[in-house]
Scaffold this active site. Structure first.
Site, PDB file in Angstrom:
ATOM      1  N   GLU A  27       6.107  57.135  19.919  1.00 55.32           N
ATOM      2  CA  GLU A  27       6.190  55.704  20.213  1.00 55.32           C
ATOM      3  C   GLU A  27       6.814  54.931  19.056  1.00 55.32           C
ATOM      4  O   GLU A  27       7.027  55.483  17.971  1.00 55.32           O
ATOM      5  CB  GLU A  27       4.796  55.153  20.505  1.00 55.32           C
ATOM      6  CG  GLU A  27       3.850  55.288  19.319  1.00 55.32           C
ATOM      7  CD  GLU A  27       2.813  54.185  19.248  1.00 55.32           C
ATOM      8  OE1 GLU A  27       3.227  53.010  19.173  1.00 55.32           O
ATOM      9  OE2 GLU A  27       1.612  54.502  19.252  1.00 55.32           O
ATOM     10  N   LYS A 162      -8.581  53.661  19.106  1.00 59.01           N
ATOM     11  CA  LYS A 162      -8.724  52.894  17.866  1.00 59.01           C
ATOM     12  C   LYS A 162     -10.157  52.390  17.725  1.00 59.01           C
ATOM     13  O   LYS A 162     -10.762  51.912  18.684  1.00 59.01           O
ATOM     14  CB  LYS A 162      -7.734  51.730  17.845  1.00 59.01           C
ATOM     15  CG  LYS A 162      -6.276  52.177  17.824  1.00 59.01           C
ATOM     16  CD  LYS A 162      -5.334  50.999  17.782  1.00 59.01           C
ATOM     17  CE  LYS A 162      -3.878  51.462  17.694  1.00 59.01           C
ATOM     18  NZ  LYS A 162      -3.394  52.051  18.958  1.00 59.01           N
TER      19      LYS A 162
END
Length: 317
Positions: A27, A162
């Site tokens: 990404e 995360k």
């Protein structure tokens, strides 16, 4: 006009795919919005090198010059790194508008997944996926990554979700979406900077070959994506309790400044970087490199299996 008119594959990526060689998608929001310059540039270069050293071809994905670029060139990665937060952050909803405008954008997990699938790439390495944000029961802030995993046949290798997210709710949403969560040599779902979140994965795999077999069968059955949860190396893991305190402080700062939606994650990551005196960035880079190595190994194993996706079976009348 088809999607191929909007895709721009680099010669190296195109040839690797044509030859059936392993390719790993990467990404670009981690470059534009995940860390400061020049660390972001150095990280991007090192991650590509890790993929190569483990036998696969790296394909960093971004939106540039009116195209979905798959395998951006070295000078284009430098452009992304120098632009940083000035570049757009492209999730699924933004793609058409950004392509029309010709703007430069880093692609999120969701957008990288769908672009990789269009290009024929089935393995993708990232840092951590997006998920259900804390307080989502009132804000409804849930990442498009989770829906993309439900519908797109790409295996995403990450260090879990995360730590700034509500991990139990994220896992519950993945379960609802039918997304298998494979623990790479672990039964504990990792929490990005920490090796454990206190939550369990769905299934444990002991290596790249086993992971590749599960992923290949998932695709053979016409089902969606697979999440491979790979803990941060122990040498770079951070204390979970200490990180939770820093995260809470960062979240309070975001609330005080009215930061929300797609600006929230970049704000929190930057604030946590400041609160940890840069230690979170060092850990972030280590886990991304680790994920890239594992993704390359899985891609190599999948190429040996000759694994290819299949369309979802149609329901009988």
């Amino acid at each position: 006009m088809s999607i191929k008119d909007h895709l721009s594959l680099s010669p190296k990526v195109r040839k690797a795919l044509a030859d059936g060689r392993p390719v790993v998608a990467l990404e670009s929001t981690i470059i534009t919005h995940g860390m400061p310059y020049p660390q972001n540039l150095e990280m991007a270069q090192r991650v590509e090198a890790v993929v190569r050293s483990n036998g696969a071809v790296p394909a960093t994905i971004a939106i540039m010059d009116g195209k979905l670029k798959v395998g951006v060139k070295a000078e284009e990665i430098e452009r992304l790194a120098k632009a940083g937060g000035k570049a757009a952050k492209a999730s699924r909803r933004d793609v058409a508008a950004l392509l029309v405008s010709g703007a430069m954008a880093g692609t999120t997990v969701a957008t990288t997944m769908m672009t990789a699938a269009w290009a024929g790439i089935r393995v993708f390495a990232t840092g951590g996926i997006g998920g259900v944000h804390r307080g989502a029961e009132t804000t409804f802030d849930i990442s498009a990554d989770l829906e993309e995993l439900r519908q797109t046949q790409v295996a995403v290798v990450c260090a879990g979700a995360k730590s700034i997210l509500d991990i139990p709710k994220t896992l519950e949403t993945l379960e609802t979406n039918g997304v298998p969560v494979l623990g790479y040599k672990t039964e504990d779902f990792p929490a990005f900077w920490a090796r454990q979140s206190g939550q369990k994965v769905d299934h444990r795999v002991e290596g790249a070959k086993e992971a590749a077999r599960v992923i290949a069968l998932q695709f053979e059955l016409g089902m969606g994506g697979v999440l491979v949860a790979n803990p941060i190396p122990e040498s770079h893991a951070m204390d979970a309790k200490a990180m939770e305190a820093r995260i809470e402080e960062a979240i309070q700062g975001a609330e005080a400044e009215g930061v929300s939606r797609k600006d929230l994650t970049p704000f929190l990551l930057k604030r946590i970087f400041e609160l940890t005196e840069g230690k979170s960035l060092i850990a972030n880079i280590a886990l991304v490199e680790n994920n890239a190595a594992v993704a390359a190994e899985i891609a190599v194993a999948m190429s040996k299996l000759g694994a290819k996706p299949r369309a979802k079976p149609k329901a009988k009348a």
